[in-house]
Scaffold this motif. Structure first.
Motif, mmCIF file in Angstrom:
data_model
loop_
_atom_site.group_PDB
_atom_site.id
_atom_site.type_symbol
_atom_site.label_atom_id
_atom_site.label_comp_id
_atom_site.label_asym_id
_atom_site.label_seq_id
_atom_site.Cartn_x
_atom_site.Cartn_y
_atom_site.Cartn_z
ATOM 1 N N SER A 41 8.336 5.201 -1.463
ATOM 2 C CA SER A 41 8.997 5.256 -0.164
ATOM 3 C C SER A 41 8.383 4.320 0.869
ATOM 4 N N VAL A 42 7.127 3.935 0.710
ATOM 5 C CA VAL A 42 6.484 2.977 1.607
ATOM 6 C C VAL A 42 6.274 1.635 0.920
ATOM 7 N N LEU A 43 5.747 1.659 -0.289
ATOM 8 C CA LEU A 43 5.424 0.416 -0.985
ATOM 9 C C LEU A 43 6.654 -0.459 -1.212
ATOM 10 N N ILE A 44 7.735 0.142 -1.652
ATOM 11 C CA ILE A 44 8.917 -0.660 -1.977
ATOM 12 C C ILE A 44 9.548 -1.262 -0.723
ATOM 13 N N PRO A 45 9.785 -0.487 0.349
ATOM 14 C CA PRO A 45 10.297 -1.137 1.568
ATOM 15 C C PRO A 45 9.349 -2.203 2.115
#
Length: 573
Positions: free
Chosen positions: A169-173
């Motif tokens: 949820s944080v790494l990909i964006p």
């Protein structure tokens, strides 16, 4: 006092959920519904906040019944032709033991510790049929988009942990914002006696290091299937923390460094957070045999007869019996600490020698690597002892629990290389909050399992293979613990402050280019970062501080390092 870890873990997850840092992202809504068609069938996922999730995809046949304590068997077809991969996915059976000491209770009252100490513990479905893999990708990714892949192996002392609390949820964006979109994959592997039982009977049956074989089959699944999700099977980076980082080196060293599948490397880069090589006795050594005998007795199989019959008995008992037997030995969140009851061990085939020997002889796949530690790795593991009040007590504890192959005099010589009150954690003096030998034990445990082993591995790397080293000090003000083991995980997965984003950007850059320095400039996080030279250039680490980074020399406690390096054979687990 020994208790069950799961209520504690549930409490901590509740705390995290209340703060909005984790729980709000764990269950994406059911719509829209992305789907991917594989040879095994259709995978049905879910999307949330720019990320598509496919979690709990089975990659092996259920390791139950006659397949318990056997190498994983590749799954060819999904039942009913499809998989609903919209939840968190299952967790493998966990260790339940934790020693509740007054010092641990005091530490749990610290906000930072409450958020991280048991992070990653299973919170959902726990089942023996757990060999699943999860894929997370940017929303709208098309098949065969050839995005690089980050393959996560969770930690937990080879006794606990799951992919459930780790998501993109944080790494990909952030990877999308950097213009370097990537795919995150997380693999389940068997734990405890289910995945890392030793003993001569296990060796003779070819059932050693099953958890490592689970991980390897997960990597093969990625090679076969990730293109359909939009990933590039030729651009995989393996990444792990703690036992997961130990697993990363083991994957480099499996079969003496043969990381090829169908003629192509399974991965091209590696990241090791707080773990690398752990010197260990063979899988049929004295310690592993003792663990096997205890489990056998607890399962009611001690009178089974021949070696093969003993294993068949363990396969035949019901799940609850084998699960309880697996937990009949000391856990890693007890007085036993880092003297793991379950751990990968040399078996002559999968791991042909103790990991430090494989490192020193170059029997591993030497790929570009990031490796590093928290400044105070050992403090967490020194929380579970409370009666070590003298140097003699410390020597006795280390000799009885950790270094049984060494003489007491050799252990005493190791202890003598450490001052009575080492500055670890930095700035945290001896106090009534801890026991007299707390800081020295913390220093020894952190050095032996983490800091010194990373240094030893770095020194083994060929000059032509790039490696980057780091040390984290951003939580140095934490009482008792300092920058302790696992403080990096929330910063990598859930936090979005400048320090966390900067570290995420280093990793995203590495996954895309095998160079952590090619992150997007001109952002708030880039002001925090300084250029990170390869280890081979300056033999320096990048210190990740609370407000800035700098290069530091890696020569802390040189006398202790030289003593451990010279005596690794007698200091194996």
């Amino acid at each position: 006092m020994r208790s069950n870890i799961l209520p504690l873990a549930a409490t901590l997850v509740g705390l995290l959920g209340a703060s909005g840092t984790v729980a709000s992202r764990c269950k994406p809504p059911p719509t829209p519904t992305p789907t991917v068609l594989l040879r095994a069938g259709t995978v049905i996922g879910a999307a949330d906040h720019g990320v598509e999730y496919f979690r709990g995809i089975p990659y092996a046949q259920p390791p139950t019944g006659s397949l318990r304590l056997k190498p994983p068997v590749r799954l060819q077809k999904f039942n009913n032709g499809s998989v609903q991969a919209t939840g968190l996915g299952p967790a493998c059976p966990q260790s339940t033991a934790v020693d509740i000491t007054p010092l641990l209770l005091e530490v749990l009252s610290l906000p930072e510790a409450a958020d991280t100490l048991f992070f990653g513990s299973a919170t959902g479905d726990v089942t023996e049929d757990c060999l699943t893999i999860s894929v997370m990708r940017p929303k709208g990714t098309k098949a065969y988009a050839k995005l690089p892949v980050l393959f996560w192996i969770y930690g937990g002392g080879f006794e606990a942990g799951s992919p459930q609390m780790y998501n993109g949820s944080v790494l990909i964006p952030e990877s999308v914002a950097q213009g370097k979109p990537m795919i995150l994959v997380s693999v389940n592997y068997r734990l405890g006696a289910f995945g890392f039982l030793g003993g001569k009977e296990v060796l003779a049956d070819g059932a050693a290091n099953l958890g490592l074989l689970d991980q390897r089959l997960g990597l093969e699944w990625v090679a076969d299937n990730i293109a359909a999700f939009g990933g590039d099977p030729d651009a995989v980076t393996i990444w792990g923390q703690s036992a997961g980082a130990v697993s990363v080196f083991d994957q480099l060293a499996l079969f003496d460094g043969n990381n090829k599948y169908k003629g192509r490397p399974l991965f091209r880069g590696a990241i090791m957070n707080s773990g690398s090589i752990t010197p260990t006795e063979p899988v049929d050594g004295v310690k592993a045999q003792g663990i096997f005998d205890t489990v056998l007795e607890a399962a009611g199989c001690a009178a089974s007869g021949a070696n093969a019959a003993k294993l068949e008995c363990l396969r035949a008992v019901d799940f609850e019996t084998f699960y309880n037997a697996s937990n009949s030995v000391p856990g890693y969140l007890t007085d036993n600490s880092l003297a793991f009851s379950y751990s990968p061990r040399p078996d002559g085939r999968i791991l042909t020698a103790s990991p430090e020997v494989l490192a020193q002889t170059g029997k591993y796949a030497a790929v570009p690597t990031i490796i590093g530690n928290q400044e105070n790795e050992g403090t967490v593991f020194a929380l579970f002892q409370s009666n070590i009040t003298t140097e003699a007590d410390l020597i006795s504890y280390l000799h009885a629990v950790f270094f049984r192959n060494a003489t007491r005099e050799e252990v005493a010589s190791l202890v003598a290389t450490y001052p009575a009150n080492p500055d670890s954690p930095a700035g945290v003096g001896a106090s009534d909050s801890t026991y007299p030998e707390f800081k020295r034990l913390a220093a020894i445990l952190g050095d032996w399992e983490y800091t010194f082993m990373a240094r030893l591995l770095l020194e083994s790397f060929p000059s032509k293979v790039p490696a980057w080293a780091y040390e984290s000090t951003y939580a140095s003000g934490t009482p008792i613990l300092g920058t302790y083991h696992s403080t990096d995980i929330p910063r990598l997965y859930y936090k979005t402050d400048p320090v966390s984003t900067a570290i995420q950007d280093l990793y995203i850059s590495f996954v895309n280019s095998l160079d952590p320095n090619k992150y997007k400039r001109g952002t708030p996080s880039s002001g925090y970062l300084t250029h990170w030279p390869r280890w081979q250039e300056k033999k320096q680490s990048l210190e990740l501080g609370a407000n800035s980074t700098r290069l530091i020399d890696v020569n802390t406690r040189a006398a202790s390092y030289e003593y451990i390096r010279a005596n690794l054979e007698t200091l194996r687990l």
